[in-house]
Design a protein around this motif. Sequence first.
Motif, mmCIF file in Angstrom:
data_model
loop_
_atom_site.group_PDB
_atom_site.id
_atom_site.type_symbol
_atom_site.label_atom_id
_atom_site.label_comp_id
_atom_site.label_asym_id
_atom_site.label_seq_id
_atom_site.Cartn_x
_atom_site.Cartn_y
_atom_site.Cartn_z
ATOM 1 N N PHE A 196 4.391 -8.461 -12.565
ATOM 2 C CA PHE A 196 4.702 -7.286 -13.402
ATOM 3 C C PHE A 196 5.153 -6.163 -12.475
ATOM 4 C CE2 PHE A 196 4.707 -4.782 -17.093
ATOM 5 C CZ PHE A 196 3.946 -3.630 -16.949
ATOM 6 N N SER A 197 6.409 -6.155 -12.094
ATOM 7 C CA SER A 197 6.903 -5.152 -11.148
ATOM 8 C C SER A 197 7.506 -3.955 -11.878
ATOM 9 C CB SER A 197 7.925 -5.767 -10.193
ATOM 10 O OG SER A 197 9.037 -6.254 -10.917
ATOM 11 N N LEU A 198 7.459 -2.824 -11.235
ATOM 12 C CA LEU A 198 7.980 -1.567 -11.791
ATOM 13 C C LEU A 198 9.208 -1.141 -11.002
ATOM 14 C CD1 LEU A 198 7.622 0.998 -13.640
ATOM 15 C CD2 LEU A 198 6.325 1.978 -11.712
ATOM 16 N N GLY A 250 -3.302 0.116 -5.863
ATOM 17 C CA GLY A 250 -2.392 1.251 -5.814
ATOM 18 C C GLY A 250 -1.314 1.132 -4.749
ATOM 19 N N THR A 251 -0.184 1.755 -5.020
ATOM 20 C CA THR A 251 0.922 1.881 -4.063
ATOM 21 C C THR A 251 1.282 3.357 -3.964
ATOM 22 O OG1 THR A 251 1.852 -0.293 -4.571
ATOM 23 C CG2 THR A 251 3.335 1.330 -3.583
ATOM 24 N N SER A 252 1.255 3.870 -2.759
ATOM 25 C CA SER A 252 1.608 5.275 -2.545
ATOM 26 C C SER A 252 3.116 5.381 -2.345
ATOM 27 C CB SER A 252 0.875 5.815 -1.317
ATOM 28 O OG SER A 252 1.262 7.155 -1.077
ATOM 29 N N LEU A 253 3.785 6.068 -3.242
ATOM 30 C CA LEU A 253 5.239 6.195 -3.185
ATOM 31 C C LEU A 253 5.626 7.562 -2.639
ATOM 32 C CD1 LEU A 253 8.049 5.027 -3.847
ATOM 33 C CD2 LEU A 253 7.876 6.159 -6.071
ATOM 34 N N THR A 255 11.381 -0.658 -6.175
ATOM 35 C CA THR A 255 10.602 -1.593 -7.006
ATOM 36 C C THR A 255 9.214 -1.767 -6.418
ATOM 37 O OG1 THR A 255 12.589 -2.786 -7.723
ATOM 38 C CG2 THR A 255 10.484 -3.924 -7.942
ATOM 39 N N LEU A 256 8.222 -1.555 -7.258
ATOM 40 C CA LEU A 256 6.824 -1.725 -6.863
ATOM 41 C C LEU A 256 6.308 -3.044 -7.434
ATOM 42 C CD1 LEU A 256 5.465 1.886 -7.530
ATOM 43 C CD2 LEU A 256 6.753 1.010 -5.577
ATOM 44 N N SER A 257 5.608 -3.809 -6.619
ATOM 45 C CA SER A 257 5.171 -5.143 -7.018
ATOM 46 C C SER A 257 3.750 -5.150 -7.550
ATOM 47 C CB SER A 257 5.252 -6.095 -5.824
ATOM 48 O OG SER A 257 6.566 -6.151 -5.318
ATOM 49 N N PRO A 294 0.825 -1.219 0.000
ATOM 50 C CA PRO A 294 0.000 0.000 0.000
ATOM 51 C C PRO A 294 0.854 1.262 0.000
ATOM 52 C CG PRO A 294 -0.665 -1.508 1.732
ATOM 53 C CD PRO A 294 0.606 -2.045 1.164
ATOM 54 N N GLU A 295 2.020 1.178 0.668
ATOM 55 C CA GLU A 295 2.887 2.350 0.762
ATOM 56 C C GLU A 295 4.343 1.915 0.609
ATOM 57 O OE1 GLU A 295 0.204 4.964 3.945
ATOM 58 O OE2 GLU A 295 2.048 3.982 4.583
ATOM 59 N N MET A 296 5.105 2.769 -0.075
ATOM 60 C CA MET A 296 6.541 2.543 -0.195
ATOM 61 C C MET A 296 7.230 3.896 -0.077
ATOM 62 S SD MET A 296 7.481 -0.679 -0.896
ATOM 63 C CE MET A 296 8.892 -0.715 -2.006
#
Lengths: 114, 114
Positions: A75-77, A107-110, A20-22, A9-11
């Motif tokens: 599919f990681s970013l 979503g991931t909050s960066l 890297t976002l998963s 959820p958060e990085m």
Amino acid sequence: AQTVTQSQPEMSVQEAETVTLSCTYDTSESDYYLFWYKQPPSRQMILVIRQEAYKQQNATENRFSVNFQKAAKSFSLKISDSQLGDAAMYFCARFSNTGNQFYFGTGTSLTVIP
Amino acid sequence: DTAVSQTPKYLVTQMGNDKSIKCEQNLGHDTMYWYKQDSKKFLKIMFSYNNKELIINETVPNRFSPKSPDKAHLNLHINSLELGDSAVYFCASSPWGGEVTEAFFGQGTRLTVV
């Protein structure tokens, strides 16, 4: 099921570092498209990168690259040399050819730390 | 030139009112969508139209009625607004068939029901 899962959820990342976002997804289709979208506080949805499932080569766009593992449905970013302007919500999405619609992850909050 | 434009950008209204959100795209795309983004940022498909024809109608209350006068426009009308309808509503468009480039999003309409 047509789910797209983002387990983070958060990085946070230090400026100039790499993060890297998963993203994982579920589908029985063999041909589809995958996307990463960025949503800054302005709330505009901006395409970061896209990947065609039939292509084995991982897509790259400047500092953004993906690690596409079709068998694992992953599919990681990867964001290299993170910048303050990269701070945003990031959404992973899959386009279904059969349903002609986009399925989004949660979503991931960066956060980028100066 | 704005590719996908939504009006209004903000909408504050009282419970029980009827309101409309307009969407127009100048990309020549065949497919248009309405997505709802809730307070947790989750993006959920509501409707999808292809060449003015409804192709996706997710579980959405009957109070929501999309209208597509032509393939460049997809409007959303909401009757008897409820507090739970408060959210950001996104219009988007994409090509139909062939190579899917991306979903192009409008800037979103923040609807607040009081």
